[in-house]
Design a protein around this motif. Structure first.
Motif, PDB file in Angstrom:
ATOM      1  N   PHE A 198      34.174  77.588  62.834  1.00 16.17           N
ATOM      2  CA  PHE A 198      33.462  76.680  63.747  1.00 16.17           C
ATOM      3  C   PHE A 198      33.917  76.922  65.180  1.00 16.17           C
ATOM      4  N   ILE A 199      35.228  77.150  65.319  1.00 13.60           N
ATOM      5  CA  ILE A 199      35.768  77.328  66.658  1.00 13.60           C
ATOM      6  C   ILE A 199      35.342  78.670  67.237  1.00 13.60           C
ATOM      7  N   VAL A 200      35.596  79.748  66.476  1.00 15.84           N
ATOM      8  CA  VAL A 200      35.331  81.098  66.963  1.00 15.84           C
ATOM      9  C   VAL A 200      33.827  81.335  67.178  1.00 15.84           C
ATOM     10  N   ASP A 201      33.054  80.972  66.166  1.00 18.45           N
ATOM     11  CA  ASP A 201      31.607  81.178  66.288  1.00 18.45           C
ATOM     12  C   ASP A 201      31.036  80.315  67.406  1.00 18.45           C
ATOM     13  N   GLY A 202      31.552  79.120  67.533  1.00 14.36           N
ATOM     14  CA  GLY A 202      31.085  78.216  68.577  1.00 14.36           C
ATOM     15  C   GLY A 202      31.329  78.804  69.959  1.00 14.36           C
ATOM     16  N   LEU A 203      32.541  79.391  70.113  1.00 12.96           N
ATOM     17  CA  LEU A 203      32.853  80.013  71.392  1.00 12.96           C
ATOM     18  C   LEU A 203      31.913  81.169  71.671  1.00 12.96           C
ATOM     19  N   ALA A 204      31.682  81.976  70.645  1.00 12.99           N
ATOM     20  CA  ALA A 204      30.860  83.179  70.816  1.00 12.99           C
ATOM     21  C   ALA A 204      29.432  82.816  71.204  1.00 12.99           C
ATOM     22  N   THR A 205      28.880  81.740  70.609  1.00 14.13           N
ATOM     23  CA  THR A 205      27.477  81.386  70.856  1.00 14.13           C
ATOM     24  C   THR A 205      27.351  80.242  71.857  1.00 14.13           C
ATOM     25  N   LYS A 206      28.464  79.897  72.504  1.00 15.36           N
ATOM     26  CA  LYS A 206      28.487  78.775  73.451  1.00 15.36           C
ATOM     27  C   LYS A 206      28.001  77.483  72.804  1.00 15.36           C
ATOM     28  N   ASP A 207      28.250  77.365  71.486  1.00 12.38           N
ATOM     29  CA  ASP A 207      27.913  76.130  70.765  1.00 12.38           C
ATOM     30  C   ASP A 207      29.138  75.225  70.795  1.00 12.38           C
ATOM     31  N   PHE A 208      29.296  74.478  71.923  1.00 11.20           N
ATOM     32  CA  PHE A 208      30.546  73.729  72.112  1.00 11.20           C
ATOM     33  C   PHE A 208      30.768  72.615  71.096  1.00 11.20           C
ATOM     34  N   PRO A 209      29.673  71.920  70.662  1.00  8.33           N
ATOM     35  CA  PRO A 209      29.919  70.918  69.610  1.00  8.33           C
ATOM     36  C   PRO A 209      30.613  71.540  68.405  1.00  8.33           C
ATOM     37  N   SER A 210      30.243  72.745  68.040  1.00  3.67           N
ATOM     38  CA  SER A 210      30.858  73.407  66.888  1.00  3.67           C
ATOM     39  C   SER A 210      32.335  73.693  67.153  1.00  3.67           C
ATOM     40  N   THR A 211      32.648  74.212  68.338  1.00  8.91           N
ATOM     41  CA  THR A 211      34.035  74.516  68.677  1.00  8.91           C
ATOM     42  C   THR A 211      34.914  73.262  68.613  1.00  8.91           C
ATOM     43  N   ILE A 212      34.439  72.226  69.281  1.00  8.55           N
ATOM     44  CA  ILE A 212      35.235  71.000  69.325  1.00  8.55           C
ATOM     45  C   ILE A 212      35.303  70.371  67.947  1.00  8.55           C
ATOM     46  N   GLY A 213      34.206  70.340  67.245  1.00 12.42           N
ATOM     47  CA  GLY A 213      34.197  69.771  65.896  1.00 12.42           C
ATOM     48  C   GLY A 213      35.186  70.485  65.004  1.00 12.42           C
ATOM     49  N   GLY A 214      35.228  71.825  65.098  1.00 13.71           N
ATOM     50  CA  GLY A 214      36.178  72.598  64.288  1.00 13.71           C
ATOM     51  C   GLY A 214      37.605  72.237  64.635  1.00 13.71           C
ATOM     52  N   ALA A 215      37.854  72.113  65.933  1.00 14.80           N
ATOM     53  CA  ALA A 215      39.217  71.775  66.362  1.00 14.80           C
ATOM     54  C   ALA A 215      39.616  70.402  65.823  1.00 14.80           C
ATOM     55  N   VAL A 216      38.678  69.456  65.863  1.00 16.47           N
ATOM     56  CA  VAL A 216      38.972  68.113  65.350  1.00 16.47           C
ATOM     57  C   VAL A 216      39.264  68.175  63.853  1.00 16.47           C
ATOM     58  N   LEU A 217      38.482  68.962  63.135  1.00 16.20           N
ATOM     59  CA  LEU A 217      38.715  69.084  61.688  1.00 16.20           C
ATOM     60  C   LEU A 217      40.109  69.618  61.396  1.00 16.20           C
TER      61      LEU A 217
END
Ligand code: ATP
Ligand code: MG
Lengths: 223, 370
Positions: free
Chosen positions: A173-192
């Motif tokens: 979630f974090i890595v893919d989110g960063l790559a696609t600028k999908d910030f909800p995914s990045t932050i959500g992954g970090a929270v998980l």
């Protein structure tokens, strides 16, 4: 904050091969296996070194060396050498990360048991193994458990690196989110990941209450 | 019986802690090893249960060389008490006491029953059984240490300064307790201390060691106090040897007078003619109330109307001459009141009686005494 809510309320994130349940299971698999392997290596070694006093220097030096290894660098190197396909490349750096705290705490815990207590145990006629198992380990248990807890939290947080080499886990979630600028995914992954670390922490606290004698933790008050 | 046969211990660094020590520890007695710090007491003691192995000579336990016995097996048959008690912090008191029975494979119920019995024996409240060591005071922990050492009923008990970490009052009560236990159990006890008073109080025999682990003297306490073998022992024994020795002489030899008591209810007029300077006033149970000087007798009434002078007593059949002498010093009459175990007057030892007895004791010493 909205991003976090977006992430957790999006039904797409709750199913499929890249949904939260699958990623969580993968993450737990990497972490669990790594921790188990690290325990199998570090616990007996730490007990033996603490009990016999032999090889203490070796243990400290190699633990420090292992601590200095960059986890991500090691992972990339192993992937280059072995290729991906199995989860083994992820396990090696995670085990290397988990061994030092377990080893050092176990060894220190056993070694630091009051020498009079050890003396009394031998004096009563306990044999070496009985002294270790019946007296030293129960007395050193809080420190040993501390080592396990530190190792577990580190492994759970660091298992995110698996995502960098294309393997699963919450890190995706974090890595893919960063790559696609999908910030909800990045932050959500970090929270998980943070939540998981918290649960591990609490879990160990509970296990410790159950395993450590009240006489050692001195939790009781005089009745 | 434990026999030291030319026992030597040289540590790896070359320190000779015990040098050619030969002595016998008789069965059923308390033998105390005493001496200045570093003289090798602990080393000597620990060679008996092989916590340390001797580098020369032999230690025989009832004729068997301890070197031929597997150490854990040897130790399960020998009680061991150390200064810091060394209780297992993670186990309840009852399980601490049952340590050796568990090791010997007793069933749990029997081992615990035995542990409870011992806790009672060493004077601990049975409420303590379910506590953990950290919940006990130092003195209580030490009692548990003694109970644990006795749990499997070993014939031999090794004690290394077991009472030196507790305050003097607790120490005195632990010492009394040990003597009481020993009078019931008759164990072969080796007791290590650096405190000569403790040695003299507890020992049937006292071995004085000098630095370097050499035996300076082995004797019963009274002999030790009367005839120290050399200057080292004399100096180690310290002051007041003469008075301290009186602790080992029974007060029963004192001539007692039985004509010096008056009931508190007697009419003073009836006492007017007495030639005795002092009389003991007793209550209806014949227990002493105090001394009355005949010159201070009032015109009329009873002795109870007068303020009585203080008194000192000693128990006939139990107390030493030292206690009797002490009692005379507590009263202006200069006499000691002899009482029975329940405190009733059985007679009075006047100054002359004490003088006679002390002269006898001093005469009995004989020879030249430094
Ligand atoms: N493991 C060891 N290695 C080297 N020397 C030792 C060792 N243990 C004791 N010693 C030395 O042996 C001598 C006797 O020591 P020991 O402990 O028997 O004395 P102690 O009479 O019990 O003294 P204390 O009253 O202080 O307890 C001392 O000089 C001590 O420094
Ligand atoms: Mg000592």
């Amino acid at each position: 904050m909205n991003w976090v809510i977006d992430f957790f309320t999006n039904p797409d994130n709750w199913s499929g091969p890249d949904g939260i349940p699958t990623r969580l299971l993968e993450h737990l698999e990497f972490s669990g296996i790594s921790l188990l392997l690290a325990m199998l290596i570090a616990l007996p070694l730490g007990l033996w070194i603490g009990h016999t006093g032999k090889g203490a220097l070796f243990a400290i030096l190699s633990a420090n060396a292992a601590r200095a290894l960059p986890t991500l660098g090691l992972l990339v190197l192993i992937v280059l050498l072995m290729g991906v396909g199995t989860i083994v490349p992820v396990l090696i750096p995670l085990v290397a990360l988990a061994v030092p705290p377990i080893l050092v705490n176990t060894y220190e815990g056993i070694r630091n048991v009051d020498p009079d207590l050890r003396d009394a145990a031998y004096g009563m006629g306990l044999r070496g193994g009985q002294v270790l198992g019946r007296v030293l380990v129960p007395t050193a248990l809080p420190l040993i458990m501390l080592g396990l807890r530190v190792a577990a939290i580190q492994v759970v947080s660091t298992a995110t690196v698996a995502a960098y080499v294309g393997l699963g886990g919450l890190g995706r979630f974090i890595v893919d989110g960063l790559a696609t600028k999908d910030f909800p995914s990045t932050i959500g992954g970090a929270v998980l990941v943070a939540l998981l670390a918290l649960i591990v922490q609490l879990g160990f606290g509970l296990v410790q209450r159950f395993l450590v004698s009240p006489g050692v933790s001195q939790r009781l008050t005089i009745r | 019986m434990i026999t030291f046969n030319g026992v030597t211990k040289r540590y790896a660094d070359g320190t000779v802690a015990v040098d050619n020590l030969s002595l016998e520890v008789p069965t059923g007695e308390i033998t105390v090893f005493v001496g200045p710090s570093g003289c090798g007491k602990t080393t000597s003691l620990r060679m008996i249960n092989r916590m340390i192995d001797a580098t020369g000579g032999q230690i025989l336990l009832d004729g068997v060389d301890v070197k031929t016995i597997d150490p854990p097996t040897l130790r399960r048959g020998i009680g061991y008490v150390i200064q810091q008690a060394g209780l297992f912090p993670h186990r309840k008191i009852v399980d601490n006491v049952a340590t050796v029975p568990y090791l010997l494979g007793w069933d749990k119920k029997k081992a615990r029953a035995r542990a409870m019995e011992l806790l009672e024996r060493v004077g601990l409240d049975l409420k303590m059984a379910d506590r953990y060591p950290f919940q006990l005071s130092g003195g209580q922990q030490q009692r548990v240490g003694v109970a644990r050492a006795l749990a499997a009923d070993p014939p031999v008990l090794l004690m290394d300064e077991p009472f030196s970490a507790v305050d003097p009052i607790v120490r005195a009560s632990l010492q009394e307790e040990l003597l009481r236990l020993q009078s019931e159990l008759n164990k072969t006890i080796v007791f290590v201390t650096h405190d000569i008073d403790e040695a003299v109080k507890l020992g049937d025999r006292v071995a004085v060691l000098r630095v370097g682990g050499k035996l300076a003297q082995l004797a019963d306490p009274a002999t030790l106090l009367t005839r120290p073998a050399d200057d080292f022992v004399r100096e180690f024994l310290g002051r007041d040897r003469g008075i301290r020795r009186l602790s080992f002489v029974s007060g029963d030899g004192l001539r007692l007078r039985t004509d010096l008591t008056v009931p508190a209810s007697a009419e003073v007029s009836s006492l007017r003619g007495t030639t005795e300077p002092w009389l003991v006033v007793v209550d209806e149970d014949n227990c002493p109330l105090g001394w009355i000087a005949s010159k201070d007798l009032p015109e009329s009434g009873t002795p109870a109307d007068v303020e009585l002078a203080p008194y000192g007593t000693f128990v006939k059949g139990r107390d030493s001459l030292r206690a009797a002498l002490d009692a005379t010093l507590l009263s202006p009459s200069g006499s000691a009141i002899a009482v029975d175990e329940s405190g009733r007057v059985v007679g009075v030892a006047v100054r002359e009686a004490l003088d006679e007895e002390l002269a006898l004791v001093a005469g009995g010493v004989g020879g030249v005494d430094g």
